[in-house]
Design a protein around this motif. Structure first.
Motif, PDB file in Angstrom:
ATOM      1  N   PRO A 102       0.806  -1.228   0.000  1.00  0.00           N
ATOM      2  CA  PRO A 102       0.000   0.000   0.000  1.00  0.00           C
ATOM      3  C   PRO A 102       0.840   1.281   0.000  1.00  0.00           C
ATOM      4  O   PRO A 102       0.534   2.234  -0.715  1.00  0.00           O
ATOM      5  CB  PRO A 102      -0.835  -0.102   1.279  1.00  0.00           C
ATOM      6  N   GLU A 103       1.888   1.304   0.786  1.00  0.00           N
ATOM      7  CA  GLU A 103       2.723   2.507   0.871  1.00  0.00           C
ATOM      8  C   GLU A 103       3.428   2.779  -0.462  1.00  0.00           C
ATOM      9  O   GLU A 103       3.463   3.911  -0.935  1.00  0.00           O
ATOM     10  CB  GLU A 103       3.747   2.331   1.992  1.00  0.00           C
ATOM     11  N   PHE A 104       3.959   1.732  -1.058  1.00  0.00           N
ATOM     12  CA  PHE A 104       4.669   1.886  -2.329  1.00  0.00           C
ATOM     13  C   PHE A 104       3.719   2.368  -3.427  1.00  0.00           C
ATOM     14  O   PHE A 104       4.025   3.309  -4.166  1.00  0.00           O
ATOM     15  CB  PHE A 104       5.315   0.550  -2.735  1.00  0.00           C
ATOM     16  N   VAL A 105       2.562   1.744  -3.511  1.00  0.00           N
ATOM     17  CA  VAL A 105       1.586   2.119  -4.537  1.00  0.00           C
ATOM     18  C   VAL A 105       1.070   3.535  -4.291  1.00  0.00           C
ATOM     19  O   VAL A 105       0.919   4.323  -5.228  1.00  0.00           O
ATOM     20  CB  VAL A 105       0.433   1.097  -4.610  1.00  0.00           C
ATOM     21  N   MET A 106       0.839   3.877  -3.027  1.00  0.00           N
ATOM     22  CA  MET A 106       0.344   5.216  -2.712  1.00  0.00           C
ATOM     23  C   MET A 106       1.360   6.286  -3.122  1.00  0.00           C
ATOM     24  O   MET A 106       0.969   7.359  -3.593  1.00  0.00           O
ATOM     25  CB  MET A 106       0.008   5.334  -1.224  1.00  0.00           C
ATOM     26  N   ASP A 107       2.639   6.001  -2.963  1.00  0.00           N
ATOM     27  CA  ASP A 107       3.670   6.944  -3.420  1.00  0.00           C
ATOM     28  C   ASP A 107       3.521   7.196  -4.915  1.00  0.00           C
ATOM     29  O   ASP A 107       3.638   8.331  -5.381  1.00  0.00           O
ATOM     30  CB  ASP A 107       5.076   6.410  -3.136  1.00  0.00           C
ATOM     31  N   GLY A 108       3.263   6.134  -5.659  1.00  0.00           N
ATOM     32  CA  GLY A 108       3.062   6.268  -7.106  1.00  0.00           C
ATOM     33  C   GLY A 108       1.813   7.055  -7.437  1.00  0.00           C
ATOM     34  O   GLY A 108       1.812   7.908  -8.330  1.00  0.00           O
ATOM     35  N   ILE A 109       0.747   6.787  -6.705  1.00  0.00           N
ATOM     36  CA  ILE A 109      -0.529   7.487  -6.931  1.00  0.00           C
ATOM     37  C   ILE A 109      -0.377   8.980  -6.644  1.00  0.00           C
ATOM     38  O   ILE A 109      -0.932   9.815  -7.360  1.00  0.00           O
ATOM     39  CB  ILE A 109      -1.651   6.856  -6.080  1.00  0.00           C
ATOM     40  N   ALA A 110       0.402   9.315  -5.631  1.00  0.00           N
ATOM     41  CA  ALA A 110       0.613  10.718  -5.287  1.00  0.00           C
ATOM     42  C   ALA A 110       1.266  11.472  -6.450  1.00  0.00           C
ATOM     43  O   ALA A 110       1.006  12.650  -6.654  1.00  0.00           O
ATOM     44  CB  ALA A 110       1.463  10.836  -4.032  1.00  0.00           C
ATOM     45  N   LYS A 111       2.081  10.770  -7.222  1.00  0.00           N
ATOM     46  CA  LYS A 111       2.743  11.402  -8.370  1.00  0.00           C
ATOM     47  C   LYS A 111       1.877  11.365  -9.626  1.00  0.00           C
ATOM     48  O   LYS A 111       1.918  12.256 -10.449  1.00  0.00           O
ATOM     49  CB  LYS A 111       4.077  10.714  -8.630  1.00  0.00           C
ATOM     50  N   ASN A 112       1.077  10.281  -9.740  1.00  0.00           N
ATOM     51  CA  ASN A 112       0.228  10.127 -10.919  1.00  0.00           C
ATOM     52  C   ASN A 112      -0.908   9.165 -10.563  1.00  0.00           C
ATOM     53  O   ASN A 112      -0.672   7.970 -10.376  1.00  0.00           O
ATOM     54  CB  ASN A 112       1.043   9.593 -12.096  1.00  0.00           C
ATOM     55  N   GLY A 113      -2.109   9.676 -10.506  1.00  0.00           N
ATOM     56  CA  GLY A 113      -3.264   8.881 -10.098  1.00  0.00           C
ATOM     57  C   GLY A 113      -3.541   7.670 -10.962  1.00  0.00           C
ATOM     58  O   GLY A 113      -4.138   6.695 -10.500  1.00  0.00           O
ATOM     59  N   THR A 114      -3.100   7.694 -12.209  1.00  0.00           N
ATOM     60  CA  THR A 114      -3.358   6.550 -13.088  1.00  0.00           C
ATOM     61  C   THR A 114      -2.581   5.310 -12.656  1.00  0.00           C
ATOM     62  O   THR A 114      -2.868   4.212 -13.127  1.00  0.00           O
ATOM     63  CB  THR A 114      -3.036   6.882 -14.562  1.00  0.00           C
ATOM     64  N   THR A 115      -1.635   5.483 -11.745  1.00  0.00           N
ATOM     65  CA  THR A 115      -0.865   4.350 -11.226  1.00  0.00           C
ATOM     66  C   THR A 115      -1.790   3.300 -10.614  1.00  0.00           C
ATOM     67  O   THR A 115      -1.494   2.105 -10.651  1.00  0.00           O
ATOM     68  CB  THR A 115       0.147   4.842 -10.169  1.00  0.00           C
ATOM     69  N   MET A 116      -2.924   3.724 -10.067  1.00  0.00           N
ATOM     70  CA  MET A 116      -3.866   2.815  -9.401  1.00  0.00           C
ATOM     71  C   MET A 116      -4.253   1.642 -10.291  1.00  0.00           C
ATOM     72  O   MET A 116      -4.424   0.525  -9.803  1.00  0.00           O
ATOM     73  CB  MET A 116      -5.111   3.594  -8.976  1.00  0.00           C
ATOM     74  N   GLN A 117      -4.378   1.862 -11.585  1.00  0.00           N
ATOM     75  CA  GLN A 117      -4.827   0.780 -12.465  1.00  0.00           C
ATOM     76  C   GLN A 117      -3.829  -0.376 -12.536  1.00  0.00           C
ATOM     77  O   GLN A 117      -4.177  -1.463 -12.976  1.00  0.00           O
ATOM     78  CB  GLN A 117      -5.148   1.311 -13.855  1.00  0.00           C
ATOM     79  N   PHE A 118      -2.593  -0.161 -12.079  1.00  0.00           N
ATOM     80  CA  PHE A 118      -1.573  -1.208 -12.128  1.00  0.00           C
ATOM     81  C   PHE A 118      -1.293  -1.804 -10.755  1.00  0.00           C
ATOM     82  O   PHE A 118      -0.455  -2.687 -10.612  1.00  0.00           O
ATOM     83  CB  PHE A 118      -0.285  -0.654 -12.760  1.00  0.00           C
ATOM     84  N   VAL A 134      -7.949   8.421  -3.445  1.00  0.00           N
ATOM     85  CA  VAL A 134      -8.767   9.491  -4.036  1.00  0.00           C
ATOM     86  C   VAL A 134      -8.415  10.845  -3.403  1.00  0.00           C
ATOM     87  O   VAL A 134      -8.434  11.871  -4.084  1.00  0.00           O
ATOM     88  CB  VAL A 134     -10.274   9.160  -3.904  1.00  0.00           C
ATOM     89  N   GLU A 135      -8.061  10.834  -2.121  1.00  0.00           N
ATOM     90  CA  GLU A 135      -7.623  12.075  -1.476  1.00  0.00           C
ATOM     91  C   GLU A 135      -6.361  12.616  -2.142  1.00  0.00           C
ATOM     92  O   GLU A 135      -6.170  13.817  -2.243  1.00  0.00           O
ATOM     93  CB  GLU A 135      -7.356  11.840   0.016  1.00  0.00           C
ATOM     94  N   ARG A 136      -5.520  11.707  -2.602  1.00  0.00           N
ATOM     95  CA  ARG A 136      -4.269  12.107  -3.265  1.00  0.00           C
ATOM     96  C   ARG A 136      -4.496  12.480  -4.726  1.00  0.00           C
ATOM     97  O   ARG A 136      -3.877  13.383  -5.241  1.00  0.00           O
ATOM     98  CB  ARG A 136      -3.248  10.974  -3.210  1.00  0.00           C
ATOM     99  N   SER A 137      -5.350  11.710  -5.391  1.00  0.00           N
ATOM    100  CA  SER A 137      -5.609  11.956  -6.814  1.00  0.00           C
ATOM    101  C   SER A 137      -6.954  11.371  -7.203  1.00  0.00           C
ATOM    102  O   SER A 137      -7.171  10.166  -7.099  1.00  0.00           O
ATOM    103  CB  SER A 137      -4.519  11.317  -7.678  1.00  0.00           C
ATOM    104  N   VAL A 138      -7.839  12.217  -7.695  1.00  0.00           N
ATOM    105  CA  VAL A 138      -9.159  11.763  -8.114  1.00  0.00           C
ATOM    106  C   VAL A 138      -9.052  10.761  -9.274  1.00  0.00           C
ATOM    107  O   VAL A 138      -9.917   9.903  -9.446  1.00  0.00           O
ATOM    108  CB  VAL A 138     -10.064  12.961  -8.471  1.00  0.00           C
ATOM    109  N   GLN A 139      -7.982  10.831 -10.027  1.00  0.00           N
ATOM    110  CA  GLN A 139      -7.792   9.898 -11.145  1.00  0.00           C
ATOM    111  C   GLN A 139      -7.777   8.446 -10.683  1.00  0.00           C
ATOM    112  O   GLN A 139      -8.133   7.551 -11.441  1.00  0.00           O
ATOM    113  CB  GLN A 139      -6.473  10.175 -11.872  1.00  0.00           C
ATOM    114  N   SER A 140      -7.355   8.214  -9.461  1.00  0.00           N
ATOM    115  CA  SER A 140      -7.259   6.839  -8.968  1.00  0.00           C
ATOM    116  C   SER A 140      -8.627   6.171  -8.844  1.00  0.00           C
ATOM    117  O   SER A 140      -8.736   4.947  -8.910  1.00  0.00           O
ATOM    118  CB  SER A 140      -6.513   6.795  -7.635  1.00  0.00           C
TER     119      SER A 140
END
Length: 164
Positions: A102-118, A134-140
Protein backbone atom coordinates in the motif's frame (compact mmCIF):
# COMPACT_ATOMS: atom_id res chain seq x y z
CA UNK A 1 36.32 2.65 -33.68
CA UNK A 2 34.89 3.39 -30.24
CA UNK A 3 34.46 7.13 -30.83
CA UNK A 4 32.39 6.49 -33.96
CA UNK A 5 30.18 4.06 -32.07
CA UNK A 6 29.74 6.50 -29.14
CA UNK A 7 28.77 9.24 -31.59
CA UNK A 8 26.19 6.89 -33.16
CA UNK A 9 24.83 6.02 -29.69
CA UNK A 10 24.27 9.69 -28.91
CA UNK A 11 21.61 9.89 -31.62
CA UNK A 12 20.31 6.32 -31.67
CA UNK A 13 20.82 3.99 -28.72
CA UNK A 14 19.44 1.09 -30.74
CA UNK A 15 22.54 1.36 -32.98
CA UNK A 16 24.19 -0.60 -30.15
CA UNK A 17 23.20 -3.77 -31.99
CA UNK A 18 25.58 -2.93 -34.85
CA UNK A 19 28.66 -2.44 -32.68
CA UNK A 20 31.35 -5.09 -32.63
CA UNK A 21 31.15 -7.77 -29.93
CA UNK A 22 34.09 -6.15 -28.12
CA UNK A 23 32.39 -2.73 -28.06
CA UNK A 24 29.02 -4.22 -27.04
CA UNK A 25 30.77 -5.38 -23.85
CA UNK A 26 32.25 -1.94 -23.16
CA UNK A 27 30.49 -0.26 -20.19
CA UNK A 28 30.87 3.22 -21.72
CA UNK A 29 29.20 2.10 -24.96
CA UNK A 30 26.43 0.33 -23.05
CA UNK A 31 25.69 3.38 -20.90
CA UNK A 32 25.70 5.67 -23.95
CA UNK A 33 23.14 3.45 -25.67
CA UNK A 34 20.91 3.26 -22.58
CA UNK A 35 21.16 6.97 -21.90
CA UNK A 36 19.79 7.69 -25.38
CA UNK A 37 17.22 4.87 -25.49
CA UNK A 38 16.32 2.77 -22.45
CA UNK A 39 14.86 0.09 -24.71
CA UNK A 40 18.40 -0.69 -25.85
CA UNK A 41 18.46 -2.80 -22.68
CA UNK A 42 16.66 -5.42 -24.79
CA UNK A 43 19.78 -5.70 -26.96
CA UNK A 44 22.17 -6.48 -24.11
CA UNK A 45 23.35 -10.01 -23.37
CA UNK A 46 21.06 -11.53 -20.74
CA UNK A 47 23.88 -11.60 -18.20
CA UNK A 48 24.21 -7.80 -18.49
CA UNK A 49 20.50 -7.22 -17.86
CA UNK A 50 21.02 -8.03 -14.18
CA UNK A 51 23.49 -5.15 -13.83
CA UNK A 52 21.64 -2.67 -11.64
CA UNK A 53 23.54 0.34 -12.99
CA UNK A 54 22.60 -0.52 -16.56
CA UNK A 55 18.97 -1.12 -15.67
CA UNK A 56 18.81 2.08 -13.64
CA UNK A 57 20.10 4.06 -16.62
CA UNK A 58 17.59 2.35 -18.92
CA UNK A 59 14.53 2.93 -16.71
CA UNK A 60 15.59 6.52 -16.05
CA UNK A 61 15.22 7.12 -19.76
CA UNK A 62 12.24 4.80 -20.35
CA UNK A 63 10.36 3.29 -17.39
CA UNK A 64 8.97 0.49 -19.52
CA UNK A 65 12.52 -0.77 -20.16
CA UNK A 66 12.05 -2.57 -16.83
CA UNK A 67 10.46 -5.38 -18.86
CA UNK A 68 13.90 -6.21 -20.31
CA UNK A 69 15.62 -6.36 -16.90
CA UNK A 70 16.43 -9.53 -15.04
CA UNK A 71 13.37 -10.62 -13.02
CA UNK A 72 15.10 -10.18 -9.65
CA UNK A 73 15.39 -6.44 -10.36
CA UNK A 74 11.59 -6.24 -10.64
CA UNK A 75 11.68 -6.55 -6.83
CA UNK A 76 14.03 -3.59 -6.38
CA UNK A 77 11.85 -0.93 -4.75
CA UNK A 78 14.09 2.02 -5.69
CA UNK A 79 14.58 0.87 -9.26
CA UNK A 80 10.85 0.39 -9.83
CA UNK A 81 10.20 3.80 -8.25
CA UNK A 82 12.56 5.41 -10.80
CA UNK A 83 10.81 3.54 -13.62
CA UNK A 84 7.41 4.71 -12.37
CA UNK A 85 8.57 8.30 -12.13
CA UNK A 86 8.51 8.72 -15.90
CA UNK A 87 6.07 5.92 -16.70
CA UNK A 88 3.35 4.94 -14.18
CA UNK A 89 2.63 1.78 -16.21
CA UNK A 90 5.99 0.41 -15.04
CA UNK A 91 4.22 -0.67 -11.84
CA UNK A 92 2.57 -3.48 -13.79
CA UNK A 93 6.07 -4.87 -14.46
CA UNK A 94 7.01 -4.84 -10.78
CA UNK A 95 7.00 -7.95 -8.65
CA UNK A 96 3.58 -8.77 -7.19
CA UNK A 97 4.62 -7.94 -3.62
CA UNK A 98 5.43 -4.36 -4.68
CA UNK A 99 2.09 -4.08 -6.46
CA UNK A 100 0.45 -5.19 -3.18
CA UNK A 101 2.42 -2.81 -0.98
CA UNK A 102 0.00 0.00 0.00
CA UNK A 103 2.72 2.51 0.87
CA UNK A 104 4.67 1.89 -2.33
CA UNK A 105 1.59 2.12 -4.54
CA UNK A 106 0.34 5.22 -2.71
CA UNK A 107 3.67 6.94 -3.42
CA UNK A 108 3.06 6.27 -7.11
CA UNK A 109 -0.53 7.49 -6.93
CA UNK A 110 0.61 10.72 -5.29
CA UNK A 111 2.74 11.40 -8.37
CA UNK A 112 0.23 10.13 -10.92
CA UNK A 113 -3.26 8.88 -10.10
CA UNK A 114 -3.36 6.55 -13.09
CA UNK A 115 -0.87 4.35 -11.23
CA UNK A 116 -3.87 2.82 -9.40
CA UNK A 117 -4.83 0.78 -12.47
CA UNK A 118 -1.57 -1.21 -12.13
CA UNK A 119 -1.91 -1.86 -8.40
CA UNK A 120 -2.78 -5.34 -7.16
CA UNK A 121 -6.49 -6.18 -7.19
CA UNK A 122 -6.53 -6.42 -3.41
CA UNK A 123 -5.70 -2.70 -3.23
CA UNK A 124 -8.21 -1.76 -5.92
CA UNK A 125 -10.93 -3.45 -3.86
CA UNK A 126 -9.85 -2.09 -0.47
CA UNK A 127 -12.27 0.72 0.50
CA UNK A 128 -9.88 2.41 2.91
CA UNK A 129 -7.02 2.31 0.43
CA UNK A 130 -9.17 3.70 -2.38
CA UNK A 131 -10.46 6.51 -0.16
CA UNK A 132 -6.89 7.51 0.71
CA UNK A 133 -5.90 7.24 -2.96
CA UNK A 134 -8.77 9.49 -4.04
CA UNK A 135 -7.62 12.07 -1.48
CA UNK A 136 -4.27 12.11 -3.27
CA UNK A 137 -5.61 11.96 -6.81
CA UNK A 138 -9.16 11.76 -8.11
CA UNK A 139 -7.79 9.90 -11.15
CA UNK A 140 -7.26 6.84 -8.97
CA UNK A 141 -11.02 6.38 -8.55
CA UNK A 142 -11.42 5.22 -12.15
CA UNK A 143 -9.17 2.23 -11.49
CA UNK A 144 -10.84 1.15 -8.29
CA UNK A 145 -12.90 -2.03 -8.33
CA UNK A 146 -16.17 -1.87 -10.26
CA UNK A 147 -18.08 -2.94 -7.15
CA UNK A 148 -16.77 0.13 -5.33
CA UNK A 149 -17.54 2.44 -8.23
CA UNK A 150 -21.10 1.05 -8.26
CA UNK A 151 -21.63 1.69 -4.55
CA UNK A 152 -23.46 5.03 -4.34
CA UNK A 153 -22.55 5.60 -0.69
CA UNK A 154 -18.89 4.92 -1.40
CA UNK A 155 -18.87 7.21 -4.46
CA UNK A 156 -20.34 10.03 -2.38
CA UNK A 157 -17.69 9.48 0.29
CA UNK A 158 -14.98 9.66 -2.38
CA UNK A 159 -16.41 12.88 -3.73
CA UNK A 160 -16.53 14.36 -0.26
CA UNK A 161 -12.93 13.34 0.45
CA UNK A 162 -11.65 14.72 -2.83
CA UNK A 163 -13.36 18.08 -2.44
CA UNK A 164 -11.60 18.89 0.84
Amino acid sequence: DKQVVLKAMSSDGMAYQYASRRLRADPEVIMAALRQNGSALSLLEHSLRSNRDYVLQAVSQNGMALKFADAKLHMDRDLVRVAMKNEPRALRLAHQWLREDPEFVMDGIAKNGTTMQFAAEKLQTDKNFVLKAVERSVQSFGASAKALRSDRKFVLECMKRNST
